[in-house]
Design a protein around this motif. Structure first.
Motif, PDB file in Angstrom:
ATOM      1  N   TYR A  12      -6.631  -7.539   3.265  1.00  0.00           N
ATOM      2  CA  TYR A  12      -6.300  -6.140   3.579  1.00  0.00           C
ATOM      3  C   TYR A  12      -4.812  -6.000   3.858  1.00  0.00           C
ATOM      4  CZ  TYR A  12      -6.119  -1.721   6.099  1.00  0.00           C
ATOM      5  OH  TYR A  12      -5.790  -0.456   6.513  1.00  0.00           O
ATOM      6  N   GLY A  13      -4.269  -7.012   4.586  1.00  0.00           N
ATOM      7  CA  GLY A  13      -2.848  -6.950   4.912  1.00  0.00           C
ATOM      8  C   GLY A  13      -1.968  -7.062   3.677  1.00  0.00           C
ATOM      9  N   THR A  15      -2.831  -6.288   0.590  1.00  0.00           N
ATOM     10  CA  THR A  15      -2.998  -5.047  -0.187  1.00  0.00           C
ATOM     11  C   THR A  15      -2.163  -3.932   0.396  1.00  0.00           C
ATOM     12  OG1 THR A  15      -5.255  -5.691  -0.765  1.00  0.00           O
ATOM     13  CG2 THR A  15      -4.661  -3.373  -1.050  1.00  0.00           C
ATOM     14  N   SER A  16      -2.161  -3.834   1.727  1.00  0.00           N
ATOM     15  CA  SER A  16      -1.377  -2.788   2.381  1.00  0.00           C
ATOM     16  C   SER A  16       0.115  -2.962   2.123  1.00  0.00           C
ATOM     17  CB  SER A  16      -1.645  -2.804   3.894  1.00  0.00           C
ATOM     18  OG  SER A  16      -3.007  -2.555   4.171  1.00  0.00           O
ATOM     19  N   ALA A  20       2.487  -0.414   0.152  1.00  0.00           N
ATOM     20  CA  ALA A  20       3.689   0.065   0.837  1.00  0.00           C
ATOM     21  C   ALA A  20       4.932  -0.202  -0.013  1.00  0.00           C
ATOM     22  CB  ALA A  20       3.817  -0.605   2.198  1.00  0.00           C
TER      23      ALA A  20
END
Length: 499
Positions: A12-13, A15-16, A20
């Protein structure tokens, strides 16, 4: 289980962070193109200044010329059409963009990035660099000289006469509307086939399209999509498509080479359009592939555009009966018989020339643009600094309808070209249907003579009446470099000449 949660959290990190980063990049590009780019001071729609997508979309859609006219009306004489492109709607821009430049400044070169061609293909007189263009143009000019045109006159007269015989045969005394788009196309393609390759396509005699003509039409539309892809920076994709053989133009070029080979094997000298090139075919700067590319250009430029103007003037005249009546009076009072009408004698028809010029203005055969590129170090155009690498151009449709240059710009008024004082302030130099400067169309004089001949023959022999289903003929037309024309249905009633 804790490991699974940790991996999920890491995914998730990552992907974020990726999202961004992409968001930051896109935002930075938008900010740069709107507020920091060298073209930031030039007006235009926000989306067009950010991305080339709207430009490419309307080019592929075939309505870019209409859209650019609306943009000029809203934003003024210089409009930013994409992050790296400017369109001009100013009479002085013809000379500054396309003309010979003084003070040691080089002429603005063709913009390679938006070119229809791909790097694998030899350059034509239209796309060659300055030195190659000069060589090719000098060779081609022999086929378009006054001497050559007089030698070609009997051949062109013969096809014009064949057209009239066929129209008499098929018009059924004015009871059946004929699709003049087809008849004009068949005539001009047969003429250019004979002038360029030593034999016609046979379309006029057979009253049907040669398969090659249909392929050429598809190739023209394909060219618009190629330009659209180039505007999006997809030149590498275009190159791969070309190398794969999937493009329609491959089929077209095979036919060109076959027809050209037949012409070379004639083994006789002809006063046609490519005799001078054939004589140089074995020299290093030309070669068989470049000869074929230039022959292909002559077919399209020498047929489709001429047929387009003939369609346009026929539609405009038949929807303006008072103008048609004046033209008919001029032609029928000038000539006592059809035999007197030939490629040379039609040069005396002044009102006809006015009708054709006004048709060029109202319905330019090339409605779009021919982009040039600002040179290294940039250039000043219309008093504005344009940084190097910028695509600059003039769209013929908007400048031909610019109310600053034309009184009653939306009206068909041939009289503006005959000295009518009402139109004395018109800027006639704003209209450049054959382009401008050292790369203007080499076949201008031949095109005018051919159009005058065909139109004079038609209006001398027939009374014309537009069919109701063609009264709004221009409405909804698309232009893929040249116009994609619907049927132009006209009733032709033979005239019994009184002597």
């Amino acid at each position: 289980m804790a490991l699974t949660i940790q991996l999920a959290g890491n995914t998730y990190g990552i992907t974020s962070i990726a999202f961004a980063a992409v968001f930051l990049y896109i935002t930075s590009v938008i900010f740069y193109r709107l507020y920091l780019h060298p073209l930031r001071a030039f007006p235009g729609p926000i989306l067009w200044r950010i991305t080339s997508l709207p430009r490419a979309y309307h080019l592929a859609r075939g309505d870019i010329h209409f859209i650019v006219a609306d943009l000029h009306a809203k934003y003024g004489p210089i409009v930013r059409l994409s992050p790296v492109e400017l369109a001009f709607n100013d009479v002085d821009a013809w000379k500054e963009i396309y003309g010979h430049r003084t003070g040691g400044h080089p002429e603005l070169a063709k913009h390679e990035g938006f070119n229809i061609s791909v790097n694998d293909r030899p350059r034509t007189v239209l796309t060659a660099n300055r030195e190659e263009h000069g060589i090719l143009r000098r060779q081609l000019s022999a086929g378009f000289s006054e001497k050559a045109m007089r030698a070609q006159a009997p051949l062109i007269d013969e096809y014009a006469n064949l057209l009239i015989r066929q129209l008499h045969k098929y018009c059924e005394n004015g009871k059946v509307a004929l699709n003049m788009k087809n008849w004009y196309n068949w005539t001009t393609f047969d003429i250019i086939g004979d002038l360029g390759f030593g034999s016609p396509f046979g379309s006029l005699r057979n009253a049907s399209y040669h398969p090659w003509i249909e392929i050429i039409t598809e190739t023209i539309r394909e060219g618009a999509f190629v330009r659209a892809m180039n505007h999006l920076g997809l030149q590498s994709v275009v190159l791969q498509l070309y190398r794969s053989g999937l493009m329609k133009d491959h089929e077209n070029m095979e036919l060109v080479r076959h027809k050209l080979n037949d012409r070379v094997n004639l083994g006789v000298e002809r006063d046609d359009l490519i005799e001078a090139l054939i004589k140089k075919k074995d020299e290093s700067y030309l070669g068989p592939d470049r000869l074929a590319e230039n022959a292909n250009l002559l077919i399209i430029a020498g047929s489709e555009t001429t047929a387009t103007v003939l369609c346009g003037v026929t539609w405009l005249l038949t929807t303006h009966p008072d103008k048609l009546a004046k033209l008919v009076a001029e032609v029928r009072s000038t000539f006592k018989s059809d035999e007197e009408i030939n490629l040379i004698s039609v040069g005396s028809l002044t009102y006809m020339l006015a009708c054709l010029n006004e048709s060029f203005r109202c319905y330019p055969p090339v409605a779009g643009d021919l982009p040039r590129e600002s040179p290294k170090g940039g250039v000043t155009l219309l008093g504005k600094y344009v940084p190097e690498g910028t695509a600059v151009s003039i769209f013929q449709w908007p400048i031909n309808k610019n109310p600053l240059y034309w009184k009653d710009p939306e009206e068909y008024v041939p009289e503006r070209w005959t000295g009518d004082p009402k139109y004395k302030d018109d800027k006639f130099e704003a209209m450049q249907p054959f382009s401008f400067g050292p790369r203007n169309c080499i076949g201008k004089n031949l095109a005018y003579a051919e159009m005058r001949l065909i139109l004079a023959k038609v209006v001398y022999n027939f009374d014309l009446r537009i069919a109701e289903d063609s009264r709004d003929w221009l409405k909804g037309q698309k232009a893929y470099i040249v116009w994609e024309k619907p049927p132009l249905n006209v009733y032709l009633t033979p005239v019994v000449q009184k002597f």
